[in-house]
Design an enzyme around this catalytic site. Structure first.
Site, PDB file in Angstrom:
ATOM      1  N   LYS A  22     -52.236 -56.846 -20.243  1.00 28.85           N
ATOM      2  CA  LYS A  22     -51.273 -57.656 -19.458  1.00 28.85           C
ATOM      3  C   LYS A  22     -49.963 -56.903 -19.297  1.00 28.85           C
ATOM      4  O   LYS A  22     -49.420 -56.804 -18.194  1.00 28.85           O
ATOM      5  CB  LYS A  22     -51.016 -58.967 -20.192  1.00 28.85           C
ATOM      6  CG  LYS A  22     -49.813 -59.753 -19.702  1.00 28.85           C
ATOM      7  CD  LYS A  22     -49.614 -61.067 -20.422  1.00 28.85           C
ATOM      8  CE  LYS A  22     -48.876 -60.955 -21.716  1.00 28.85           C
ATOM      9  NZ  LYS A  22     -47.419 -60.835 -21.620  1.00 28.85           N
ATOM     10  N   ASN A  23     -49.467 -56.335 -20.390  1.00 33.10           N
ATOM     11  CA  ASN A  23     -48.130 -55.742 -20.368  1.00 33.10           C
ATOM     12  C   ASN A  23     -48.083 -54.361 -19.736  1.00 33.10           C
ATOM     13  O   ASN A  23     -47.007 -53.772 -19.614  1.00 33.10           O
ATOM     14  CB  ASN A  23     -47.540 -55.718 -21.778  1.00 33.10           C
ATOM     15  CG  ASN A  23     -47.220 -57.123 -22.257  1.00 33.10           C
ATOM     16  OD1 ASN A  23     -47.220 -58.077 -21.469  1.00 33.10           O
ATOM     17  ND2 ASN A  23     -46.974 -57.276 -23.538  1.00 33.10           N
ATOM     18  N   CYS A 115     -36.530 -67.824 -24.396  1.00 32.49           N
ATOM     19  CA  CYS A 115     -37.877 -68.394 -24.518  1.00 32.49           C
ATOM     20  C   CYS A 115     -38.068 -68.744 -25.986  1.00 32.49           C
ATOM     21  O   CYS A 115     -37.157 -68.583 -26.799  1.00 32.49           O
ATOM     22  CB  CYS A 115     -38.926 -67.402 -24.025  1.00 32.49           C
ATOM     23  SG  CYS A 115     -39.229 -66.077 -25.174  1.00 32.49           S
ATOM     24  N   ARG A 120     -33.683 -63.248 -25.662  1.00 31.47           N
ATOM     25  CA  ARG A 120     -34.267 -62.290 -24.697  1.00 31.47           C
ATOM     26  C   ARG A 120     -33.261 -61.886 -23.601  1.00 31.47           C
ATOM     27  O   ARG A 120     -33.510 -62.019 -22.412  1.00 31.47           O
ATOM     28  CB  ARG A 120     -35.535 -62.858 -24.059  1.00 31.47           C
ATOM     29  CG  ARG A 120     -36.549 -63.491 -24.969  1.00 31.47           C
ATOM     30  CD  ARG A 120     -37.428 -62.545 -25.724  1.00 31.47           C
ATOM     31  NE  ARG A 120     -38.220 -61.648 -24.940  1.00 31.47           N
ATOM     32  CZ  ARG A 120     -39.463 -61.894 -24.507  1.00 31.47           C
ATOM     33  NH1 ARG A 120     -39.986 -63.069 -24.716  1.00 31.47           N
ATOM     34  NH2 ARG A 120     -40.128 -60.995 -23.822  1.00 31.47           N
ATOM     35  N   ASP A 303     -46.149 -58.176 -31.379  1.00 34.55           N
ATOM     36  CA  ASP A 303     -47.108 -59.062 -30.707  1.00 34.55           C
ATOM     37  C   ASP A 303     -48.349 -59.321 -31.541  1.00 34.55           C
ATOM     38  O   ASP A 303     -49.201 -60.122 -31.140  1.00 34.55           O
ATOM     39  CB  ASP A 303     -47.527 -58.475 -29.350  1.00 34.55           C
ATOM     40  CG  ASP A 303     -46.386 -58.505 -28.359  1.00 34.55           C
ATOM     41  OD1 ASP A 303     -46.505 -57.873 -27.300  1.00 34.55           O
ATOM     42  OD2 ASP A 303     -45.360 -59.133 -28.659  1.00 34.55           O
ATOM     43  N   ARG A 395     -51.988 -67.292 -20.709  1.00 33.30           N
ATOM     44  CA  ARG A 395     -51.081 -66.299 -20.103  1.00 33.30           C
ATOM     45  C   ARG A 395     -51.510 -64.880 -20.484  1.00 33.30           C
ATOM     46  O   ARG A 395     -51.289 -63.942 -19.730  1.00 33.30           O
ATOM     47  CB  ARG A 395     -49.650 -66.532 -20.590  1.00 33.30           C
ATOM     48  CG  ARG A 395     -49.049 -67.846 -20.142  1.00 33.30           C
ATOM     49  CD  ARG A 395     -47.581 -67.889 -20.430  1.00 33.30           C
ATOM     50  NE  ARG A 395     -46.931 -66.680 -19.915  1.00 33.30           N
ATOM     51  CZ  ARG A 395     -45.629 -66.438 -20.052  1.00 33.30           C
ATOM     52  NH1 ARG A 395     -44.865 -67.291 -20.711  1.00 33.30           N
ATOM     53  NH2 ARG A 395     -45.092 -65.343 -19.557  1.00 33.30           N
TER      54      ARG A 395
HETATM   55  C1  EPZ Z   1     -42.024 -56.622 -23.949  1.00 35.71           C
HETATM   56  O1  EPZ Z   1     -41.034 -57.622 -23.800  1.00 35.71           O
HETATM   57  C2  EPZ Z   1     -43.358 -57.349 -23.935  1.00 35.71           C
HETATM   58  N1  EPZ Z   1     -43.545 -58.027 -22.651  1.00 35.71           N
HETATM   59  C3  EPZ Z   1     -43.392 -58.355 -25.084  1.00 35.71           C
HETATM   60  O2  EPZ Z   1     -44.681 -58.958 -25.078  1.00 35.71           O
HETATM   61  C4  EPZ Z   1     -43.201 -57.596 -26.397  1.00 35.71           C
HETATM   62  O3  EPZ Z   1     -43.176 -58.522 -27.466  1.00 35.71           O
HETATM   63  C5  EPZ Z   1     -41.885 -56.809 -26.348  1.00 35.71           C
HETATM   64  O4  EPZ Z   1     -41.870 -55.941 -25.198  1.00 35.71           O
HETATM   65  C6  EPZ Z   1     -41.669 -55.965 -27.591  1.00 35.71           C
HETATM   66  O5  EPZ Z   1     -42.740 -55.071 -27.739  1.00 35.71           O
HETATM   67  C7  EPZ Z   1     -43.892 -57.288 -21.575  1.00 35.71           C
HETATM   68  O6  EPZ Z   1     -44.059 -56.078 -21.645  1.00 35.71           O
HETATM   69  C8  EPZ Z   1     -44.093 -58.038 -20.293  1.00 35.71           C
HETATM   70  P1  EPZ Z   1     -37.879 -55.785 -25.303  1.00 35.71           P
HETATM   71  P2  EPZ Z   1     -39.499 -57.200 -23.507  1.00 35.71           P
HETATM   72  O7  EPZ Z   1     -36.938 -55.653 -24.165  1.00 35.71           O
HETATM   73  O8  EPZ Z   1     -39.476 -55.942 -22.715  1.00 35.71           O
HETATM   74  C9  EPZ Z   1     -33.662 -56.990 -27.084  1.00 35.71           C
HETATM   75  C10 EPZ Z   1     -46.218 -60.723 -25.204  1.00 35.71           C
HETATM   76  O9  EPZ Z   1     -46.497 -61.520 -26.103  1.00 35.71           O
HETATM   77  N2  EPZ Z   1     -33.109 -56.730 -25.738  1.00 35.71           N
HETATM   78  O10 EPZ Z   1     -38.622 -54.559 -25.756  1.00 35.71           O
HETATM   79  O11 EPZ Z   1     -38.817 -58.385 -22.964  1.00 35.71           O
HETATM   80  C11 EPZ Z   1     -34.618 -58.185 -27.108  1.00 35.71           C
HETATM   81  O12 EPZ Z   1     -33.903 -59.386 -27.252  1.00 35.71           O
HETATM   82  C12 EPZ Z   1     -44.771 -60.386 -24.911  1.00 35.71           C
HETATM   83  O13 EPZ Z   1     -47.065 -60.125 -24.480  1.00 35.71           O
HETATM   84  C13 EPZ Z   1     -31.735 -56.877 -25.547  1.00 35.71           C
HETATM   85  O14 EPZ Z   1     -30.980 -57.222 -26.457  1.00 35.71           O
HETATM   86  O15 EPZ Z   1     -38.958 -56.904 -24.955  1.00 35.71           O
HETATM   87  C14 EPZ Z   1     -35.488 -57.882 -28.301  1.00 35.71           C
HETATM   88  O16 EPZ Z   1     -34.810 -58.294 -29.471  1.00 35.71           O
HETATM   89  C15 EPZ Z   1     -43.815 -61.182 -25.788  1.00 35.71           C
HETATM   90  N3  EPZ Z   1     -31.219 -56.641 -24.301  1.00 35.71           N
HETATM   91  C16 EPZ Z   1     -35.587 -56.344 -28.294  1.00 35.71           C
HETATM   92  O17 EPZ Z   1     -34.521 -55.892 -27.454  1.00 35.71           O
HETATM   93  C17 EPZ Z   1     -32.009 -56.247 -23.254  1.00 35.71           C
HETATM   94  O18 EPZ Z   1     -31.469 -56.028 -22.143  1.00 35.71           O
HETATM   95  C18 EPZ Z   1     -36.888 -55.805 -27.723  1.00 35.71           C
HETATM   96  O19 EPZ Z   1     -37.118 -56.480 -26.506  1.00 35.71           O
HETATM   97  C19 EPZ Z   1     -33.403 -56.105 -23.476  1.00 35.71           C
HETATM   98  C20 EPZ Z   1     -33.933 -56.343 -24.720  1.00 35.71           C
END
Ligand code: EPZ
Length: 416
Positions: A22-23, A115, A120, A303, A395
Site C-alpha cells: 500500500k505504502n 489521526c 501527524r 507499522d 484500508r
Molecule cells: C508513513 O507515514 C506511512 N504511510 C505510515 O504507515 C508509517 O507508519 C510511517 O510512514 C512511518 O514509517 C504511508 O507511507 C502512506 P512520517 P508518514 O512522516 O509519512 C513526524 C500505515 O499503517 N513528522 O515518516 O505520515 C510524524 O509526526 C501507515 O500504513 C513531522 O513531525 O510518517 C512522525 O512522528 C501509518 N512533521 C514521524 O515524523 C512532518 O512534516 C514519522 O512520520 C512529517 C512527519
C-alpha cells in the site's frame, strides 16, 4: 459496518500470498501527476486506500483505468485542489502537493489533520517546498502553494519522514538544478518510488541512504512500474505463525525488507527460513518475551508494533515495547487488555507481562495496524472474538479474513 468473528485456537498452516505494498503503491500512483501520457503500474493491491487515491486523482482530472495493472493518464489536469473531504479520509493525499506544484505551478491541498496514532503534522513537507522557492500559505485549513519553477537546493529533514521524503523527491524531479535531501527516509517504498521516477526520466541517486540527490529535468515521460511486496502484510502473517504456533509459507515477500522483524522473531524462538520467492515462518512451542523499539527503516517498523505486541502478550516473561515514531500508537493496548493481556503503559513504553492465555471478547478497531493486532489476538484467544469497525483493516489488508481462513483459521466477516 461489517464485523469480523473469530473462534481462536487453530494453529495456522499453509501458504499465504503477499499483495503489493500500500505504502509504495500510493506514492507511485501519485507520481503520474509529474508526466503526461499513459502510465502502467503493476502489482497494485486492491484496497480501500487505493480506491481513495484513484478518487483523488480523478478529481484532479487524471484518468485511472483498471485495478492491476492500473493505467493512469495525467494529460488533462484540470483541478489543483485536493479537498478536505478526500484528504480527511486518507492522510497520504498530502503526496499530491509536491507533484502539483512541480507540474502545474500551483496546489491547494487540505491540511490532513491528526489521526488516531498522532498529530501527524506536515510542517517538514511545507518547509522543504518553501526552501525550494515555493510561496506557501496556510488558509482556511488548506495549504496554498505556488511556484513558477521550483529551485533545486539542499533540504535537511529534522525528522526522517517517509511521505515528506517522497513528496519533495517528486517535486525536485522537475526543479531547476540539483537537490540534496538530507536525513532522507530509507524505507523500501521510497526506493520503489525513486526507481519508478527514474524510469520516467528522472535523475535520482542515493535512494535508500541518508542523502538522496535529484538532478532536475525539464520533463518526464510515462512509466511502466511494479509495486514491491507489502512487508507489513508479510510481517503480519509471520507474526500470525508465531502467535498461533503455526507453520506458514509467506509467498512473494521480499525477505531483505524484513531483517529487523526476522531477527526479533528468531529471538522469540521462531524458526524463519528464507527461500527463493518467500520465507517459511514456524512458531515456537513457547514464545520467549523480547524487547522492541520502533525506529525508521531499517529499524523495527512502527507499522508492526501493534502486531508483535499481540504476540508478546503470551510471552514467557516481560517484554518492553518502545514506540519512538508516533506519540499515540498504543490504542490497541486497552482492547488487548480486555482479552486478558497484562500491559502497563509508561509514556511511550509498554511493559507486556506474558499471560498463559487470552480470552475472546468484543473488541473495536481504532486504526489500521491496531485492527491487525486484535485479529492476531483473536486467532489465539479462547472462545469468540468479535472485531467491529473493520473498515480500518480494509484500508491496508487485501482480503485478510479470506487469507487467514485459507490458513485454517475459524474466521469470517459478517455484515451488520
Ligand atoms: C508513513 O507515514 C506511512 N504511510 C505510515 O504507515 C508509517 O507508519 C510511517 O510512514 C512511518 O514509517 C504511508 O507511507 C502512506 P512520517 P508518514 O512522516 O509519512 C513526524 C500505515 O499503517 N513528522 O515518516 O505520515 C510524524 O509526526 C501507515 O500504513 C513531522 O513531525 O510518517 C512522525 O512522528 C501509518 N512533521 C514521524 O515524523 C512532518 O512534516 C514519522 O512520520 C512529517 C512527519
Amino acid at each position: 459496518m461489517d464485523k469480523i468473528i473469530i473462534h481462536g485456537g487453530k494453529k495456522l498452516r499453509g501458504d499465504v500470498f503477499i499483495s503489493g505494498a500500500k505504502n509504495a503503491a500510493l506514492p507511485i500512483m501519485v507520481s503520474s501527476l509529474l508526466a503526461p501520457g499513459w502510465h502502467n503500474f503493476h502489482n497494485v493491491p486492491n484496497l480501500v486506500d487505493i480506491r481513495t487515491i484513484k478518487r483523488l486523482l480523478r478529481s484532479l482530472g487524471v484518468k485511472c483505468e483498471g485495478d492491476s495493472p492500473v493505467r493512469v493518464n495525467s494529460d488533462d489536469i484540470n483541478n489543483c485542489e485536493a479537498s478536505y473531504d478526500l484528504v480527511k479520509t486518507m492522510r497520504a493525499s498530502i503526496l499530491v502537493l509536491g507533484p502539483l506544484v512541480a507540474r502545474m505551478g500551483i496546489a491547494r491541498v487540505s491540511l490532513p489533520g491528526g489521526c488516531a496514532i498522532g498529530a501527524r503534522p506536515v510542517n517538514l513537507h511545507i518547509k522543504a517546498l518553501k526552501d525550494m522557492g515555493a510561496e506557501v500559505e496556510l488558509r482556511d485549513g488548506y495549504i496554498e502553494a505556488k511556484a513558477s519553477k521550483l529551485k533545486g537546493t539542499t533540504i535537511y529533514f529534522d525528522i526522517s519522514t517517509v511521505t515528506g521524503t517522497e513528496n519533495i523527491m517528486m517535486a525536485a524531479c522537475l526543479a531547476e538544478g540539483t537537490s540534496l535531501l538530507k536525513n532522507a527516509a530509507k524505507e523500501p517504498e521510497v526506493i520503489n518510488l525513486a526507481v519508478t521516477l527514474n524510469s520516467m526520466g528522472a535523475r535520482i541517486t542515493g535512494m535508500g541512504t541518508d542523502v538522496i540527490r535529484i538532478d532536475g529535468v525539464d520533463r518526464l515521460h510515462p512509466a511502466e512500474a511494479t509495486v514491491i511486496p507489502d512487508r507489513i502484510e508479510a510481517g503480519t502473517y509471520m507474526i500470525a505463525a508465531g502467535i498461533t504456533g503455526g507453520d506458514i509459507n509467506v509467498m512473494g515477500c521480499n525477505h531483505s525488507h524484513l531483517d529487523a522483524l526476522i531477527l526479533k522473531l528468531r529471538n522469540s524462538g521462531m524458526k524463519i527460513t528464507p527461500f527463493e520467492g518467500g520465507l517459511r515462518a514456524v512458531g515456537a512451542r513457547r514464545i520467549k518475551s523480547i524487547d522492541i523499539e520502533t525506529l525508521p527503516y531499517p529499524g523495527f517498523p512502527t507499522d508492526l508494533q501493534a502486531q508483535i505486541m499481540a504476540m508478546m502478550t503470551l510471552g514467557g516473561g516481560s517484554s518492553v515495547i518502545t514506540e519512538t515514531v508516533f506519540e499515540n500508537r498504543f490504542m490497541h493496548v486497552n482492547e488487548l487488555m480486555r482479552m486478558g493481556a497484562d500491559i502497563v503503559i509508561k509514556g511511550n513504553t509498554a511493559v507486556v507481562k506474558g499471560v498463559p492465555r487470552l480470552q475472546g471478547a468484543q473488541v473495536m478497531a481504532t486504526d489500521l495496524r491496531a485492527s491487525a493486532s486484535l485479529i492476531l489476538a483473536g486467532l489465539v484467544a479462547e472462545g469468540r472474538t468479535e472485531l467491529s469497525r473493520v473498515y480500518h483493516i480494509d484500508r491496508g489488508y487485501q482480503g485478510i479474513e479470506k487469507k487467514f481462513a485459507a490458513l485454517g483459521a475459524d474466521i469470517k466477516r459478517v455484515a451488520v
